[in-house]
Write an enzyme that holds these catalytic residues in place. Structure first.
Site, mmCIF file in Angstrom:
data_model
loop_
_atom_site.group_PDB
_atom_site.id
_atom_site.type_symbol
_atom_site.label_atom_id
_atom_site.label_comp_id
_atom_site.label_asym_id
_atom_site.label_seq_id
_atom_site.Cartn_x
_atom_site.Cartn_y
_atom_site.Cartn_z
ATOM 1 N N GLU A 12 0.820 -1.149 0.104
ATOM 2 C CA GLU A 12 0.058 0.124 0.116
ATOM 3 C C GLU A 12 0.822 1.333 0.048
ATOM 4 O OE1 GLU A 12 -3.162 0.122 -1.254
ATOM 5 O OE2 GLU A 12 -3.627 -1.444 0.296
ATOM 6 N N HIS A 13 0.386 2.110 -0.818
ATOM 7 C CA HIS A 13 1.232 3.501 -0.944
ATOM 8 C C HIS A 13 2.588 3.235 -1.179
ATOM 9 C CE1 HIS A 13 -1.774 6.147 0.750
ATOM 10 N NE2 HIS A 13 -2.411 4.998 1.361
ATOM 11 N N ASP A 15 3.045 2.147 -4.690
ATOM 12 C CA ASP A 15 3.199 2.303 -6.167
ATOM 13 C C ASP A 15 3.789 3.656 -6.541
ATOM 14 O OD1 ASP A 15 0.835 3.644 -5.410
ATOM 15 O OD2 ASP A 15 -0.438 2.873 -7.318
ATOM 16 N N GLY A 102 -13.210 2.455 -2.018
ATOM 17 C CA GLY A 102 -11.595 2.144 -2.477
ATOM 18 C C GLY A 102 -11.552 0.917 -2.976
ATOM 19 N N LEU A 103 -12.497 0.346 -3.810
ATOM 20 C CA LEU A 103 -12.204 -0.748 -4.468
ATOM 21 C C LEU A 103 -11.961 -0.332 -6.013
ATOM 22 C CD1 LEU A 103 -15.027 -3.238 -2.861
ATOM 23 C CD2 LEU A 103 -12.386 -3.195 -2.512
ATOM 24 N N SER A 104 -11.787 0.813 -6.382
ATOM 25 C CA SER A 104 -11.437 1.314 -7.788
ATOM 26 C C SER A 104 -12.348 1.063 -8.482
ATOM 27 C CB SER A 104 -10.141 0.317 -8.251
ATOM 28 O OG SER A 104 -9.273 0.666 -7.133
ATOM 29 N N SER A 105 -13.615 1.793 -8.235
ATOM 30 C CA SER A 105 -14.687 1.736 -9.545
ATOM 31 C C SER A 105 -14.086 2.827 -10.505
ATOM 32 C CB SER A 105 -16.031 2.194 -8.562
ATOM 33 O OG SER A 105 -16.004 3.309 -7.913
ATOM 34 N N ASP A 150 -4.165 0.634 -9.453
ATOM 35 C CA ASP A 150 -5.487 0.441 -9.736
ATOM 36 C C ASP A 150 -5.735 -0.098 -11.046
ATOM 37 O OD1 ASP A 150 -5.441 0.957 -7.418
ATOM 38 O OD2 ASP A 150 -6.642 2.863 -7.352
ATOM 39 N N TYR A 200 -3.664 11.844 0.964
ATOM 40 C CA TYR A 200 -3.069 11.066 0.034
ATOM 41 C C TYR A 200 -1.934 11.855 -0.814
ATOM 42 C CZ TYR A 200 -2.293 7.886 -4.180
ATOM 43 O OH TYR A 200 -1.629 7.003 -4.949
HETATM 44 C C1 GLA Z 1 -5.110 4.576 -4.436
HETATM 45 C C2 GLA Z 1 -4.378 4.783 -5.447
HETATM 46 C C3 GLA Z 1 -3.386 3.873 -5.929
HETATM 47 C C4 GLA Z 1 -2.514 3.649 -4.678
HETATM 48 C C5 GLA Z 1 -3.249 3.278 -3.407
HETATM 49 C C6 GLA Z 1 -2.507 3.060 -2.304
HETATM 50 O O1 GLA Z 1 -5.982 3.413 -4.455
HETATM 51 O O2 GLA Z 1 -5.109 5.058 -6.839
HETATM 52 O O3 GLA Z 1 -2.491 4.166 -7.225
HETATM 53 O O4 GLA Z 1 -1.490 4.521 -4.318
HETATM 54 O O5 GLA Z 1 -4.292 4.248 -3.140
HETATM 55 O O6 GLA Z 1 -1.774 1.920 -2.220
#
Ligand code: GLA
Length: 367
Positions: A12-13, A15, A102-105, A150, A200
């Site tokens: 996490e954090h 990328d 936070g599931l990337s919709s 994501d 963020y």
């Molecule tokens: C969000 C961002 C990702 C990543 C995560 C944390 O989902 O879109 O690129 O940085 O936070 O891991």
């Protein structure tokens, strides 16, 4: 067209620090029907919202904000910006990824749009490029400074596997999870992630500051925290402000944990995977400070439930979801324990999902 959401197992954090991540695609996703037009019009219909929006390719305006139509519109802009010849299209979409969890919709919507544009205009664009175009839309058009994780997972995942991504080189490997007796449970805290945008960006800035100081004081030219070792972080403790020390220590350790998690999956050592998930959560909570009371409560309740190998917050944090690796037969117990014991500390009853590691973006051509 179908593009899945993603849930991150670990990493996490990392990328945006050119590090390692291990996400997988969810079974939930965005389904999109797309028809090419002969003019420049983009007509969008978000079935779930009951809303429509139209604009012309010539009206695309980066930095327009976070309204829903800017995610697909931004992808058209990204294609044009990179010199691709594209025409307008009618896009109708709906999905089952909970929005704002936070599931990337948003990544799923971008990737579905990118795949549709490529297919309709008969462009040779590989899956990595689709992910990069989607990220560019989010960074530059919508104005959210996300990393590549994501969109990459949504575009490239394969069923039954997590994707181990080197976010610097974009080299990646599909890691079989072999979860026959276990499930991946996603527990949505339903906490509003309102802080996640500003915090963020602040974390990204803090990582940059820490790196600059390390380079300056240690006479080095590292391009990201990815290149800093645990020993170097400890040496840097004397001159790094405490906050920057904790942020960078988390990133360096988290990168290490991703590599160890991959090895643990490869050797079938789920108790090691579980411990690494727990350590990741603890670091996110104590060092990186992106968890919140509710996510801590959900993770800790999971840790103390028999049959749970490990659990951690997943995604950017400040709300959103916890992912737990749990024995399939014990999942109902985990659910009832959370609903009985943790729910008092939560404002809303959490939602539960179970996902198999799913495949990335799929295109179906209808005649
Ligand atoms: C969000 C961002 C990702 C990543 C995560 C944390 O989902 O879109 O690129 O940085 O936070 O891991």
């Amino acid at each position: 067209m179908f593009a899945p959401g993603r849930v991150n197992l670990i990493g996490e954090h990392t990328d945006y620090n050119e590090g390692f991540v291990l996400p997988l695609a969810t079974e939930m996703g965005i389904t999109m029907e797309a028809v090419l037009r002969s003019d420049e019009l983009i007509r969008l219909k978000a079935v779930d919202l009951g809303k429509e929006f139209s604009l012309s390719l010539s009206e695309l305006n980066p930095g327009d904000g976070k309204q829903w139509w800017n995610y697909p519109a931004g992808v058209f802009w990204a294609f044009l910006e990179e010199g691709y010849q594209v025409k307008g299209a009618d896009l109708v979409f709906s999905g089952d990824i909970p929005i704002g969890s936070g599931l990337s919709s948003s990544a799923a919507l971008e990737v579905a749009t990118a795949a549709a544009i490529a297919k309709l205009n008969r462009l040779e664009v590989d899956a990595i490029k689709l992910a990069l175009l989607s990220q560019k839309a989010e960074n530059r058009y919508v104005g959210v400074q996300c990393g590549i994780m994501d969109q990459f997972a949504s575009a490239l995942a394969i069923s039954g596997h997590a994707v181990f991504i080197d976010c610097r080189s974009l080299d990646h490997e599909h890691i079989p999870l072999n979860l026959s007796g276990q499930v991946l449970a996603i527990i949505d805290s339903r906490v509003n992630r309102s802080l996640s945008g500003t915090e963020y960006n602040r974390r990204r800035e803090e990582c940059r500051e820490a790196l600059n100081l390390i380079n300056q004081k240690m006479g080095q030219k590292k391009s990201s925290l990815r290149d800093v070792s645990c020993i170097e972080i400890e040496n840097a403790r004397s001159f790094l402000p405490d906050v920057l020390y904790r942020r960078s220590r988390f990133v360096v350790e988290e990168n290490q944990r991703v590599i160890e998690t991959v090895k643990a999956f490869q050797s079938g050592d789920l108790s090691k995977v579980g411990q690494l998930m727990i350590d990741s959560h603890t670091g996110l909570s104590d060092l990186y400070e992106v968890s919140c009371r509710e996510l801590d409560l959900l993770a800790e309740t999971a840790w103390s439930t028999p049959g749970v190998w490990g659990a951690r917050m997943t995604g950017a944090g400040f709300g959103g979801c916890v992912i737990a690796l749990v024995e399939r037969t014990e999942f109902p117990k985990l659910k009832s324990r959370i609903l009985e014991s943790a729910v008092d500390g939560l404002e809303q009853a959490p939602h539960f999902y179970v996902t198999e590691p799913a495949a990335g973006c799929r295109v179906k051509v209808l005649e």
